[in-house]
Design a protein around this motif. Structure first.
Motif, PDB file in Angstrom:
ATOM      1  N   THR A   9       0.833  -1.201   0.000  1.00 37.69           N
ATOM      2  CA  THR A   9       0.000   0.000   0.000  1.00 37.69           C
ATOM      3  C   THR A   9       0.867   1.250   0.000  1.00 37.69           C
ATOM      4  OG1 THR A   9      -1.719  -1.188   1.230  1.00 37.69           O
ATOM      5  CG2 THR A   9      -1.853   1.211   1.203  1.00 37.69           C
ATOM      6  N   ALA A  66       2.339   1.734  -3.421  1.00 40.00           N
ATOM      7  CA  ALA A  66       1.350   2.346  -4.310  1.00 40.00           C
ATOM      8  C   ALA A  66       1.226   3.842  -4.050  1.00 40.00           C
ATOM      9  CB  ALA A  66      -0.004   1.664  -4.129  1.00 40.00           C
ATOM     10  N   ARG A 118      -0.518  -4.521  -8.373  1.00 37.29           N
ATOM     11  CA  ARG A 118      -1.956  -4.633  -8.111  1.00 37.29           C
ATOM     12  C   ARG A 118      -2.302  -6.010  -7.526  1.00 37.29           C
ATOM     13  NH1 ARG A 118      -5.128  -0.977 -12.149  1.00 37.29           N
ATOM     14  NH2 ARG A 118      -3.498   0.377 -12.934  1.00 37.29           N
ATOM     15  N   ILE A 168      -1.108  -6.085  -3.941  1.00 36.78           N
ATOM     16  CA  ILE A 168      -2.020  -5.316  -3.084  1.00 36.78           C
ATOM     17  C   ILE A 168      -3.292  -6.120  -2.828  1.00 36.78           C
ATOM     18  CG2 ILE A 168      -3.461  -3.253  -2.952  1.00 36.78           C
ATOM     19  CD1 ILE A 168      -1.320  -1.783  -4.558  1.00 36.78           C
ATOM     20  N   GLU A 174      -2.417  -8.591  -0.250  1.00 40.08           N
ATOM     21  CA  GLU A 174      -2.165  -7.939   1.032  1.00 40.08           C
ATOM     22  C   GLU A 174      -3.455  -7.522   1.702  1.00 40.08           C
ATOM     23  OE1 GLU A 174       1.196  -4.848   2.305  1.00 40.08           O
ATOM     24  OE2 GLU A 174      -0.364  -3.882   1.133  1.00 40.08           O
ATOM     25  N   ARG A 175      -4.439  -7.068   0.904  1.00 37.20           N
ATOM     26  CA  ARG A 175      -5.703  -6.573   1.437  1.00 37.20           C
ATOM     27  C   ARG A 175      -6.799  -7.624   1.451  1.00 37.20           C
ATOM     28  NH1 ARG A 175      -5.138  -2.525   4.773  1.00 37.20           N
ATOM     29  NH2 ARG A 175      -3.319  -1.345   4.131  1.00 37.20           N
ATOM     30  N   VAL A 227      -8.695  -2.297  -7.483  1.00 36.76           N
ATOM     31  CA  VAL A 227      -7.694  -2.357  -6.420  1.00 36.76           C
ATOM     32  C   VAL A 227      -7.033  -1.000  -6.206  1.00 36.76           C
ATOM     33  CG1 VAL A 227      -5.406  -3.278  -5.841  1.00 36.76           C
ATOM     34  CG2 VAL A 227      -7.195  -4.827  -6.565  1.00 36.76           C
ATOM     35  N   VAL A 228      -6.730  -0.285  -7.295  1.00 41.75           N
ATOM     36  CA  VAL A 228      -6.088   1.025  -7.178  1.00 41.75           C
ATOM     37  C   VAL A 228      -7.017   2.015  -6.496  1.00 41.75           C
ATOM     38  CG1 VAL A 228      -5.146   2.975  -8.470  1.00 41.75           C
ATOM     39  CG2 VAL A 228      -4.613   0.646  -9.184  1.00 41.75           C
ATOM     40  N   THR A 263      -7.109   1.243  -2.848  1.00 48.60           N
ATOM     41  CA  THR A 263      -5.893   1.689  -2.174  1.00 48.60           C
ATOM     42  C   THR A 263      -5.949   3.188  -1.893  1.00 48.60           C
ATOM     43  OG1 THR A 263      -4.622  -0.048  -3.275  1.00 48.60           O
ATOM     44  CG2 THR A 263      -3.382   1.767  -2.303  1.00 48.60           C
ATOM     45  N   LYS A 264      -6.408   3.968  -2.871  1.00 50.38           N
ATOM     46  CA  LYS A 264      -6.540   5.412  -2.668  1.00 50.38           C
ATOM     47  C   LYS A 264      -7.520   5.726  -1.545  1.00 50.38           C
ATOM     48  CE  LYS A 264      -5.428   6.849  -7.407  1.00 50.38           C
ATOM     49  NZ  LYS A 264      -5.944   7.520  -8.639  1.00 50.38           N
ATOM     50  N   ILE A 314      -8.289   3.778   1.016  1.00 46.04           N
ATOM     51  CA  ILE A 314      -7.682   3.383   2.290  1.00 46.04           C
ATOM     52  C   ILE A 314      -6.692   4.442   2.762  1.00 46.04           C
ATOM     53  CG2 ILE A 314      -6.112   1.719   3.374  1.00 46.04           C
ATOM     54  CD1 ILE A 314      -7.464  -0.460   1.737  1.00 46.04           C
ATOM     55  N   LEU A 315      -5.882   4.951   1.837  1.00 44.90           N
ATOM     56  CA  LEU A 315      -4.911   5.990   2.189  1.00 44.90           C
ATOM     57  C   LEU A 315      -5.621   7.256   2.664  1.00 44.90           C
ATOM     58  CD1 LEU A 315      -2.370   5.538  -0.751  1.00 44.90           C
ATOM     59  CD2 LEU A 315      -1.941   5.047   1.660  1.00 44.90           C
TER      60      LEU A 315
END
Length: 451
Positions: free
Chosen positions: A94, A97, A112, A115, A118-119, A127-128, A131-132, A134-135
């Motif tokens: 993460t 990314a 990807r 990730i 991992e998630r 997935v992208v 990730t955004k 989550i961040l």
């Protein structure tokens, strides 16, 4: 050279090995940075073993320390620890990314996939975007927590130092790390509701995980939630309620903990000590003064930990939930394990049982090893067990023995923190080779008497 290239390619093909080596690389970099004299306030290197222990504890969001974080480390050292905590809390892929987002680099297909693993996401699509989200969710929660903490810290430490303290402790709380810059964790704020409740809120939100909170946001009603979210919320609520009640009752008249506090202070401290063994590692009372029964209850809470796909450790709330449901259905004589009109797959129950057994086995082995390596130190076995479960659950609570551990003891605890963070099942998957010659056949059944 060709041999090493082949080994590296084999590692790249195994996402579990990538996770392990990713965390190991971050720990190694953190260790090197913390060994620099500039990382220590007195200008002297802390030494490789102590730096390695600290880097492991920070990256694995544990919070066990061999030197006082507030007094030993310089601003540079504290910044390194904060970055390691953030990386460890979010996950290596993460963070990779996030760096790609900042430099405008496109996320590769391999990243990807990693990730996704991992998630624990089943689909590669989105997935992208996930990730955004989550961040963004992480940084907003940490910012909100820092603002609440600053209401007290700026008043106590001044503007610049207060802001720094607020940011550090917000990161440490949300990532369930337990590192503090005060020097004695939150003991000075045992009856301050702003600090204790802000920390507890960040710990719980970080320990529940993004997916559950997003499910709550989308579903609105409890009956519409996924089975995973329902189990996480129910088990988390029960553990917090039972933990608070037991701590309040057992420590009510204990002068070494909450005995001298007024009723609101006792309740506040009880809530704090019920929340933080869920892998956060902060404490608002001296843990060495706990009654034995309370210490045992704390060990159980540390062992269970938080929830999957979060910043928390332990065997996870859903593991306990699945096992309880399975046992209940088994005793009722049901063929299928059911709850909330949903069937739990046998593979899920087997995985939960495997996690429980492997975790208990690890704790038993490490506790025995520490009993040998620390024999001359005169530690009680409860203190050693407390330290072991705290390391495995990436909690960070200690009864005051961490800094007195031998070199061998520090290395053993460091390894346990690492396994606890990446997960014993992940380590098992990474190390056990897949059988390439699985035949299309099954053996006859064999009966085994159980119980």
């Amino acid at each position: 050279m060709r041999y090493f290239k082949q080994k590296i390619n084999n590692i790249k093909k195994n996402p579990y090995l990538v996770f392990i080596f990713g965390f190991a690389l971050i720990i190694f970099i953190g260790t090197i940075l913390l060994t620099f004299p500039v990382a220590s306030r007195d200008g002297n290197s802390v030494g490789f073993v102590n730096a390695f222990f600290t880097a492991t504890s920070a990256t694995c969001v544990t919070g066990l320390v061999v030197v006082n974080t507030a007094t030993h480390w310089s601003i540079f050292g504290k910044a390194v620890i904060a970055v390691l905590i953030q990386i460890g809390g979010l996950g290596v892929m993460t963070m990779t990314a996030m760096i790609s987002f900042f430099i405008g680099k496109k996320i590769s297909l391999k990243t990807r996939v990693l990730i996704m693993e991992e998630r624990s996401v089943d689909e590669l699509q989105g997935v992208v975007r996930l990730t955004k989200n989550i961040l963004l969710y992480t940084f907003l929660m940490e910012l909100f927590g820092a603002l609440l903490l600053s209401l007290v810290f700026i008043k106590d430490y001044g503007v610049l130092k207060g802001i720094g303290f607020s940011i550090f402790h917000a990161i440490s709380s949300f990532c369930n790390a337990g590192f503090d810059l005060i020097g004695n964790s939150m003991i000075n704020y045992v009856d301050n509701p702003i600090i204790t409740l802000a920390v507890c809120g960040l710990v719980v939100v970080g320990g529940i995980g993004y997916f559950v909170l997003w499910d709550i946001h989308v579903s609105k009603k409890f009956r519409m939630l996924t089975l995973h979210s329902k189990l996480v919320l129910i088990i988390t609520g029960l553990l917090l309620f039972i933990g608070t009640g037991l701590f309040f009752l057992l420590e009510y008249n204990n002068p070494g903990t909450i005995g001298a506090l007024d009723l609101p202070g006792k309740v506040n401290a009880s809530i704090f000590q019920a929340v933080n063994p869920r892998t956060a590692g902060f404490n608002s009372i001296p843990l060495e003064n706990l009654r034995m029964a309370t210490a045992v209850i704390t060990v159980i809470l540390m062992f269970i930990g938080g929830s999957p796909v979060s910043t928390a450790g332990g065997i996870k709330t859903t593991t306990i939930g699945v096992l309880i449901i399975s046992f209940y259905n088994l005793f009722k004589g049901k063929r299928d394990f059911e709850v909330f009109e949903r069937r739990i797959l046998p593979e899920t129950t087997i995985r939960a049982a495997a996690i429980l057994l492997i975790s208990l086995f690890l704790i038993m082995i490490v506790s025995t090893i520490l009993s040998v390596t620390e024999e001359t130190s005169g530690f009680d076995f409860l203190d050693i067990l407390y330290e072991t479960v705290s390391a495995f659950g990436t909690v960070g609570l200690s009864r005051g023995i961490t800094s007195a551990l031998s070199t061998a003891g520090k290395l053993v605890v460091s390894m346990l923190m690492f396994v606890g963070r990446v997960g014993p099942i992940t380590v098992a998957y990474a190390l056990l080779r897949q059988n390439k010659f699985i035949g299309n056949y099954t053996y006859p059944e064999g009966k085994v008497i159980i119980g």
